[in-house]
Scaffold this active site. Sequence first.
Site, PDB file in Angstrom:
ATOM      1  N   ASP A   1      -1.036  -6.093  -0.234  1.00 24.51           N
ATOM      2  CA  ASP A   1      -1.456  -5.475   1.018  1.00 24.51           C
ATOM      3  C   ASP A   1      -2.966  -5.280   1.056  1.00 24.51           C
ATOM      4  OD1 ASP A   1       0.532  -5.009   2.904  1.00 24.51           O
ATOM      5  OD2 ASP A   1       1.263  -3.203   1.903  1.00 24.51           O
TER       6      ASP A   1
ATOM      7  N   GLU B   1      -1.530  -5.548   8.555  1.00 24.38           N
ATOM      8  CA  GLU B   1      -0.784  -5.021   9.691  1.00 24.38           C
ATOM      9  C   GLU B   1      -1.373  -5.610  10.955  1.00 24.38           C
ATOM     10  OE1 GLU B   1      -0.323  -0.785   9.550  1.00 24.38           O
ATOM     11  OE2 GLU B   1       0.549  -0.839   7.533  1.00 24.38           O
TER      12      GLU B   1
ATOM     13  N   LYS C   1      -1.392  -9.426   2.836  1.00 13.35           N
ATOM     14  CA  LYS C   1      -0.679  -8.978   4.033  1.00 13.35           C
ATOM     15  C   LYS C   1      -1.557  -8.033   4.826  1.00 13.35           C
ATOM     16  CE  LYS C   1       2.817  -5.927   3.989  1.00 13.35           C
ATOM     17  NZ  LYS C   1       2.370  -4.867   4.948  1.00 13.35           N
TER      18      LYS C   1
ATOM     19  N   ASP D   1       0.823  -1.204   0.000  1.00 15.64           N
ATOM     20  CA  ASP D   1       0.000   0.000   0.000  1.00 15.64           C
ATOM     21  C   ASP D   1       0.862   1.262   0.000  1.00 15.64           C
ATOM     22  OD1 ASP D   1       0.881  -0.139   2.607  1.00 15.64           O
ATOM     23  OD2 ASP D   1      -1.097  -0.066   3.530  1.00 15.64           O
ATOM     24  N   SER D   2       2.172   1.070   0.054  1.00 15.90           N
ATOM     25  CA  SER D   2       3.113   2.177  -0.182  1.00 15.90           C
ATOM     26  C   SER D   2       2.881   2.799  -1.553  1.00 15.90           C
ATOM     27  CB  SER D   2       4.551   1.686  -0.067  1.00 15.90           C
ATOM     28  OG  SER D   2       4.760   0.514  -0.844  1.00 15.90           O
TER      29      SER D   2
ATOM     30  N   GLU E   1       9.093  -4.110  10.756  1.00 14.03           N
ATOM     31  CA  GLU E   1       9.488  -2.808  10.203  1.00 14.03           C
ATOM     32  C   GLU E   1       9.850  -1.797  11.278  1.00 14.03           C
ATOM     33  OE1 GLU E   1       7.948   0.815   7.282  1.00 14.03           O
ATOM     34  OE2 GLU E   1       6.698  -0.962   7.534  1.00 14.03           O
TER      35      GLU E   1
END
Length: 272
Positions: free
Chosen positions: A88, A120, A118, A49-50, A187
């Site tokens: 993501d 978080e 993925k 999602d970057s 991270e």
Amino acid sequence: MSAQNYVKRMTAPEISARKGGDPIVCLTAYDAPTASILDEHCDLILVGDSVGMVVHGLNSTVGVTMEMMILHGQAVMRGSQKALVVVDMPFGSYEDGKERAFQNASRMMMETGCQAIKIESGSYAAETIRYLVERGIPVMSHVGLRPQSHHVLGGFRARGRRESVANEIVENAKSAAEAGSFAVVVEGVSKEIADKVTESVSIPTIGIGASANCDGQILVTPDMLGLFDRVPKFVHKFADQKALVEKAASDYAANVKDRSFPRAENVYHFKK
């Protein structure tokens, strides 16, 4: 059936089996041409999602939507053949319940063809991870600095420099592993905590701003290529793509202005 279906891709169980073995090479991609270049060198390609920040110019990842992730996930799948492709799940698509998480994650996999998603992973995530894995969705977790939670965490700052936070990160990673995650991204944490996470979980750790002792490493590809002047401390620029593009654009502009482009070989003529 497309030719892509006949190619043997890396699988989530194969990544998981690399715990303590050969380091796992991971990079991000958001388009087909980049994915095709990275595919030969990566075990895992993350459609992060970057993309919201490095492609769409957003200030954070919070504004990224399911539609954006699906679009970029489809492009990366078209451009790759070998690497495991993980997409993501964007902010708001999985946090409010395991059923909604499954609905969105299954849509992501069906519409992109990716092999895993993925999320978080805060303290809330273990039940959701278990629910997804039991229903056939491989999950990669993400602990430490969690960009989608930067408003709560106080910005994009390194985590795990204090004992209380450090213990929380380790526990989050352990609960994600026990719930069935096949790997966990670690991270923006101190080396000591990253090493402790790696020692504490049975699944591979993928470091980004963590420790060389993690089971693998990942970077945001435009950062790694030197496309931006400002990058996080943990990024090493392996190229200077910005200077290369700037020179190419400058040379092109000069050629257009002095009418040396298009050249003779770049134009068409009547056939005799």
